[in-house]
Design a protein around this motif. Structure first.
Motif, mmCIF file in Angstrom:
data_model
loop_
_atom_site.group_PDB
_atom_site.id
_atom_site.type_symbol
_atom_site.label_atom_id
_atom_site.label_comp_id
_atom_site.label_asym_id
_atom_site.label_seq_id
_atom_site.Cartn_x
_atom_site.Cartn_y
_atom_site.Cartn_z
ATOM 1 N N PRO A 53 0.828 -1.210 0.000
ATOM 2 C CA PRO A 53 0.000 0.000 0.000
ATOM 3 C C PRO A 53 0.866 1.265 0.000
ATOM 4 C CG PRO A 53 -0.929 -1.616 1.469
ATOM 5 C CD PRO A 53 0.402 -2.160 1.023
ATOM 6 N N GLY A 54 0.508 2.214 -0.870
ATOM 7 C CA GLY A 54 1.241 3.469 -1.005
ATOM 8 C C GLY A 54 2.333 3.413 -2.064
ATOM 9 N N GLU A 55 2.694 2.239 -2.514
ATOM 10 C CA GLU A 55 3.738 2.085 -3.516
ATOM 11 C C GLU A 55 3.214 2.506 -4.889
ATOM 12 O OE1 GLU A 55 7.322 -1.134 -3.628
ATOM 13 O OE2 GLU A 55 5.298 -1.918 -3.532
ATOM 14 N N LYS A 56 4.109 3.057 -5.696
ATOM 15 C CA LYS A 56 3.747 3.585 -7.011
ATOM 16 C C LYS A 56 4.617 2.923 -8.067
ATOM 17 C CE LYS A 56 2.979 8.259 -8.463
ATOM 18 N NZ LYS A 56 3.408 9.644 -8.322
ATOM 19 N N GLY A 57 4.006 2.641 -9.218
ATOM 20 C CA GLY A 57 4.768 2.031 -10.297
ATOM 21 C C GLY A 57 4.201 2.364 -11.659
ATOM 22 N N PRO B 63 0.531 -0.219 -20.915
ATOM 23 C CA PRO B 63 1.933 0.137 -20.677
ATOM 24 C C PRO B 63 2.119 1.663 -20.610
ATOM 25 C CG PRO B 63 1.813 -1.654 -22.236
ATOM 26 C CD PRO B 63 0.393 -1.182 -22.012
ATOM 27 N N GLY B 64 2.829 2.114 -19.587
ATOM 28 C CA GLY B 64 3.076 3.534 -19.386
ATOM 29 C C GLY B 64 2.151 4.171 -18.366
ATOM 30 N N ALA B 65 1.038 3.505 -18.029
ATOM 31 C CA ALA B 65 0.100 4.051 -17.036
ATOM 32 C C ALA B 65 0.717 3.954 -15.644
ATOM 33 C CB ALA B 65 -1.218 3.292 -17.077
ATOM 34 N N VAL B 66 0.418 4.942 -14.805
ATOM 35 C CA VAL B 66 0.917 4.952 -13.425
ATOM 36 C C VAL B 66 -0.115 4.284 -12.525
ATOM 37 C CG1 VAL B 66 1.602 6.398 -11.483
ATOM 38 C CG2 VAL B 66 2.257 7.043 -13.806
ATOM 39 N N ILE B 67 0.346 3.330 -11.717
ATOM 40 C CA ILE B 67 -0.521 2.629 -10.772
ATOM 41 C C ILE B 67 -0.039 2.931 -9.363
ATOM 42 C CG2 ILE B 67 -1.137 0.358 -9.850
ATOM 43 C CD1 ILE B 67 -1.214 -0.706 -12.639
ATOM 44 N N VAL B 68 -0.970 3.273 -8.476
ATOM 45 C CA VAL B 68 -0.663 3.461 -7.065
ATOM 46 C C VAL B 68 -1.476 2.436 -6.290
ATOM 47 C CG1 VAL B 68 -0.718 5.037 -5.112
ATOM 48 C CG2 VAL B 68 -0.303 5.938 -7.402
ATOM 49 N N MET B 69 -0.803 1.616 -5.501
ATOM 50 C CA MET B 69 -1.493 0.625 -4.671
ATOM 51 C C MET B 69 -2.171 1.348 -3.517
ATOM 52 S SD MET B 69 -2.277 -2.401 -3.666
ATOM 53 C CE MET B 69 -1.280 -3.779 -4.113
ATOM 54 N N ARG B 70 -3.455 1.173 -3.367
ATOM 55 C CA ARG B 70 -4.207 1.829 -2.295
ATOM 56 C C ARG B 70 -4.423 0.894 -1.111
ATOM 57 N NH1 ARG B 70 -3.250 6.852 -2.919
ATOM 58 N NH2 ARG B 70 -4.033 7.722 -4.828
ATOM 59 N N LYS B 71 -5.137 -0.213 -1.341
ATOM 60 C CA LYS B 71 -5.476 -1.115 -0.240
ATOM 61 C C LYS B 71 -5.445 -2.558 -0.713
ATOM 62 C CE LYS B 71 -9.170 1.944 1.104
ATOM 63 N NZ LYS B 71 -10.596 2.002 1.298
ATOM 64 N N LEU B 72 -5.311 -3.422 0.264
ATOM 65 C CA LEU B 72 -5.341 -4.850 0.039
ATOM 66 C C LEU B 72 -6.409 -5.406 0.975
ATOM 67 C CD1 LEU B 72 -3.577 -6.770 -1.657
ATOM 68 C CD2 LEU B 72 -2.181 -7.106 0.366
ATOM 69 N N GLU C 188 -7.122 -2.916 -4.312
ATOM 70 C CA GLU C 188 -7.591 -1.608 -4.768
ATOM 71 C C GLU C 188 -6.402 -0.778 -5.216
ATOM 72 O OE1 GLU C 188 -9.627 2.311 -2.919
ATOM 73 O OE2 GLU C 188 -10.611 0.425 -2.438
ATOM 74 N N ILE C 189 -6.487 -0.285 -6.460
ATOM 75 C CA ILE C 189 -5.422 0.532 -7.029
ATOM 76 C C ILE C 189 -5.999 1.831 -7.561
ATOM 77 C CG2 ILE C 189 -3.974 -1.433 -7.646
ATOM 78 C CD1 ILE C 189 -4.972 -1.154 -10.538
ATOM 79 N N ASN C 190 -5.123 2.791 -7.803
ATOM 80 C CA ASN C 190 -5.509 4.036 -8.463
ATOM 81 C C ASN C 190 -4.772 4.051 -9.792
ATOM 82 O OD1 ASN C 190 -4.947 6.910 -9.288
ATOM 83 N ND2 ASN C 190 -6.419 7.236 -7.634
ATOM 84 N N VAL C 191 -5.535 4.202 -10.875
ATOM 85 C CA VAL C 191 -4.941 4.263 -12.202
ATOM 86 C C VAL C 191 -5.684 5.321 -13.008
ATOM 87 C CG1 VAL C 191 -6.354 2.369 -13.116
ATOM 88 C CG2 VAL C 191 -4.208 2.911 -14.207
#
Length: 77
Positions: free
Chosen positions: A10-14, A36-45, A53-56
């Motif tokens: 959670p909180g990690e970005k890739g 490919p190229g989209a930024v994903i942020v992990m929100r919750k597990l 749950e991710i933010n994209v």
């Protein structure tokens, strides 16, 4: 460092590096805006690890662990 979305904390970005899967699963992932190229942020597990749950692209998205296994990201440190 490359890893799959299910391994993110959670909180990690890739940044999406590549997509696995075939047929309908791959199409479903792409239709959700995960390309490919989209930024994903992990929100919750979820407590048992499914869903994730991710933010994209500015919106919150819940995906199954099986879908997360197909998404490789380059994690920012």
């Amino acid at each position: 460092m490359l890893k799959t979305v299910d391994k993110m904390k959670p909180g990690e970005k890739g940044i999406v590096d590549s997509l696995g899967g075939k047929g309908a699963v791959r199409r479903h992932i792409i239709d959700m805006g995960i390309t490919p190229g989209a930024v994903i942020v992990m929100r919750k597990l979820a407590p048992l690890g499914d869903p994730i749950e991710i933010n994209v692209r500015g919106y919150e998205l819940s995906i199954r662990r099986s879908e997360a296994l197909e998404i490789s990201v380059e994690v920012e440190k």
